[in-house]
Each structure stands twice: as structure tokens, then as C-alpha cells.
Scaffold this motif. Structure first.
Motif, PDB file in Angstrom:
ATOM      1  N   PHE A 144       0.839  -1.211   0.000  1.00  0.00           N
ATOM      2  CA  PHE A 144       0.000   0.000   0.000  1.00  0.00           C
ATOM      3  C   PHE A 144       0.869   1.254   0.000  1.00  0.00           C
ATOM      4  O   PHE A 144       1.919   1.306   0.639  1.00  0.00           O
ATOM      5  CB  PHE A 144      -0.910   0.018   1.237  1.00  0.00           C
ATOM      6  N   ILE A 145       0.389   2.250  -0.750  1.00  0.00           N
ATOM      7  CA  ILE A 145       1.055   3.558  -0.756  1.00  0.00           C
ATOM      8  C   ILE A 145       0.045   4.593  -1.235  1.00  0.00           C
ATOM      9  O   ILE A 145      -0.944   4.254  -1.901  1.00  0.00           O
ATOM     10  CB  ILE A 145       2.302   3.550  -1.678  1.00  0.00           C
ATOM     11  N   GLU A 146       0.250   5.834  -0.864  1.00  0.00           N
ATOM     12  CA  GLU A 146      -0.574   6.919  -1.396  1.00  0.00           C
ATOM     13  C   GLU A 146       0.294   7.793  -2.298  1.00  0.00           C
ATOM     14  O   GLU A 146       1.509   7.867  -2.113  1.00  0.00           O
ATOM     15  CB  GLU A 146      -1.179   7.749  -0.262  1.00  0.00           C
ATOM     16  N   SER A 147      -0.355   8.449  -3.274  1.00  0.00           N
ATOM     17  CA  SER A 147       0.426   9.196  -4.257  1.00  0.00           C
ATOM     18  C   SER A 147      -0.340  10.387  -4.819  1.00  0.00           C
ATOM     19  O   SER A 147      -1.553  10.524  -4.619  1.00  0.00           O
ATOM     20  CB  SER A 147       0.820   8.281  -5.423  1.00  0.00           C
ATOM     21  N   SER A 148       0.397  11.203  -5.537  1.00  0.00           N
ATOM     22  CA  SER A 148      -0.179  12.293  -6.321  1.00  0.00           C
ATOM     23  C   SER A 148       0.606  12.396  -7.617  1.00  0.00           C
ATOM     24  O   SER A 148       1.797  12.702  -7.607  1.00  0.00           O
ATOM     25  CB  SER A 148      -0.103  13.628  -5.570  1.00  0.00           C
ATOM     26  N   GLN A 152       3.936  14.461  -7.945  1.00  0.00           N
ATOM     27  CA  GLN A 152       4.939  13.379  -8.053  1.00  0.00           C
ATOM     28  C   GLN A 152       5.150  12.607  -6.744  1.00  0.00           C
ATOM     29  O   GLN A 152       5.919  11.647  -6.709  1.00  0.00           O
ATOM     30  CB  GLN A 152       6.304  13.933  -8.514  1.00  0.00           C
ATOM     31  N   GLU A 153       4.465  13.005  -5.686  1.00  0.00           N
ATOM     32  CA  GLU A 153       4.666  12.337  -4.402  1.00  0.00           C
ATOM     33  C   GLU A 153       4.262  10.867  -4.475  1.00  0.00           C
ATOM     34  O   GLU A 153       3.149  10.537  -4.897  1.00  0.00           O
ATOM     35  CB  GLU A 153       3.850  13.027  -3.306  1.00  0.00           C
ATOM     36  N   GLY A 154       5.157   9.994  -4.074  1.00  0.00           N
ATOM     37  CA  GLY A 154       4.865   8.574  -3.997  1.00  0.00           C
ATOM     38  C   GLY A 154       4.907   7.820  -5.314  1.00  0.00           C
ATOM     39  O   GLY A 154       4.794   6.589  -5.317  1.00  0.00           O
ATOM     40  N   ILE A 155       5.079   8.510  -6.429  1.00  0.00           N
ATOM     41  CA  ILE A 155       5.014   7.852  -7.740  1.00  0.00           C
ATOM     42  C   ILE A 155       6.188   6.884  -7.946  1.00  0.00           C
ATOM     43  O   ILE A 155       5.998   5.688  -8.186  1.00  0.00           O
ATOM     44  CB  ILE A 155       4.983   8.883  -8.883  1.00  0.00           C
ATOM     45  N   ASN A 156       7.414   7.390  -7.878  1.00  0.00           N
ATOM     46  CA  ASN A 156       8.569   6.512  -8.077  1.00  0.00           C
ATOM     47  C   ASN A 156       8.639   5.431  -7.007  1.00  0.00           C
ATOM     48  O   ASN A 156       8.968   4.274  -7.297  1.00  0.00           O
ATOM     49  CB  ASN A 156       9.865   7.327  -8.073  1.00  0.00           C
TER      50      ASN A 156
END
Length: 202
Positions: A144-148, A152-156
Motif C-alpha cells: 500500500f502507498i498513497e500518491s499524487s 509526483q509524491e509517492g510515484i517513483n
């Protein structure tokens, strides 16, 4: 000597949750606020480095609209990993992930496929608490992860964690084509990006 492994990654979820934007952000670093809806299946690839080994990702972006579902069944086959995306500002998109999990279970040919749940659009006002996404992922034994995609937060990190887990899963990827003799170094190395992206809309 380092060998290149080719991994098939699916990005699935309801229409409008930002699947294409996540892939665009990862492969090019760009963001398009008016990204058109995917029709059928779109494909991009990118090479990254994990533990001193180059890994080529073939990323399949599946359409979320119901009328395109029948076009995507064959693309579940031989997938090493899947990213299940929901929108943290739209509760129903998390609920609908249950249907995508069912499709994975029906059509995937690799029963130990690695799955990652991504709560996207954390740059928008949140309606779905982080704990709800974590609980869904835990229930289905997924990462699990959250992103934007916008910031770009959490994408890589999402792709890095997914690929790392795939490599750590015995029997999932070693026997795929020419990558059958790949050996993973125990040396810790943070994935580094290398340009290798393109698209092929079906």
C-alpha cells in the motif's frame, strides 16, 4: 554481469482515478491535467535499476470503463505485478477495487503476482482516510502507498516497492524468457531511472 529482466506490470482501477497520469508521471515526469480517458489498453515501458540490475518494465494501462472490460482480459495473463488505483477523493473507487481484485483472480496466470494498492490524488481534499486504503490492502495481502501524479509524491516509490517485491518473490519472474538466469545482488541500491518509454494504444 548484470542481466535485464522484463516485467509485465498492470495498472488497473476505475476510470478517472489517475492511472494514466501515474504512468505518465513515472515514465516522463510530466503531468497532464486534461489527460484523455484510455480506450482499450495503452502501453509504456521504462528501464530502472534495482539492486544493481537493470529491469525493464512493460506497463499496461487498462481502461476503467465497463464497456472496455472485455478487451483487457488477455492482458492479465503473465503479469508479474499489478497496481490497483483508487481516488482518495472518491470513496466508490476504493469499493470498486473489489471487482478488479476478482478479475485479477480470474484472469491472472501467475498466482503469486505482486499487487500494490495506490490511493491517488492526495493533492485533492481527502474523503477516503488512509486507514481505509491500508485495511483494503491488508485484507488482500497487498502492498500500500498513497500518491499524487500532480506533485509526483509517492510515484517513483510505488514502482520501486512493487518491483523490489517481485524480485524477492521466488519463482515469479526468473523463468520468463531470456531472464531465466538472472541473479539478484544482495547489495542495496536505490533504483535509478533510465529513459526507455513509448506508447502503443490498442
Amino acid at each position: 554481469m548484470d542481466y535485464i529482466a522484463t516485467l509485465k506490470i498492470l495498472v488497473i482501477g476505475e476510470s478517472g482515478v489517475g492511472k494514466s497520469s501515474i504512468i505518465l508521471a513515472f515514465t516522463t515526469g510530466d503531468y497532464n491535467a486534461s489527460f484523455p480517458a484510455t480506450i482499450g489498453v495503452d502501453y509504456k515501458c521504462k528501464v530502472m535499476e534495482v539492486n544493481g540490475m537493470k529491469v525493464k518494465l512493460g506497463i499496461w494501462d487498462t481502461a476503467g470503463q465497463e464497456r472496455y472490460r472485455t478487451l483487457t482480459n488477455s492482458f492479465y495473463r503473465e503479469a508479474h505485478g499489478a497496481i490497483l488505483v483508487y481516488d482518495v477523493s472518491e470513496p466508490k473507487t476504493l469499493q470498486k477495487l473489489n471487482e478488479w481484485v476478482e478479475e485479477l483472480q480470474v484472469y491472472t496466470t501467475k498466482k503469486n503476482i505482486v499487487c500494490l494498492v495506490v490511493g491517488n490524488k492526495i493533492d485533492k481534499p481527502r474523503v477516503v482516510p488512509r486507514e481505509a486504503g491500508q485495511a483494503f490492502a491488508q485484507k488482500h495481502r497487498m502492498l500500500f502507498i498513497e500518491s499524487s501524479a500532480k506533485t509526483q509524491e509517492g510515484i517513483n516509490l510505488a514502482f520501486e516497492e512493487l518491483v523490489q517485491k517481485i524480485i524477492e518473490t521466488p519463482g515469479l519472474w526468473e523463468t520468463t524468457g531470456s531472464s531465466s538466469n538472472i541473479r539478484v545482488s544482495t547489495e542495496e541500491a536505490r533504483p535509478q531511472e533510465e529513459s526507455c518509454y513509448g506508447s502503443c494504444t490498442i
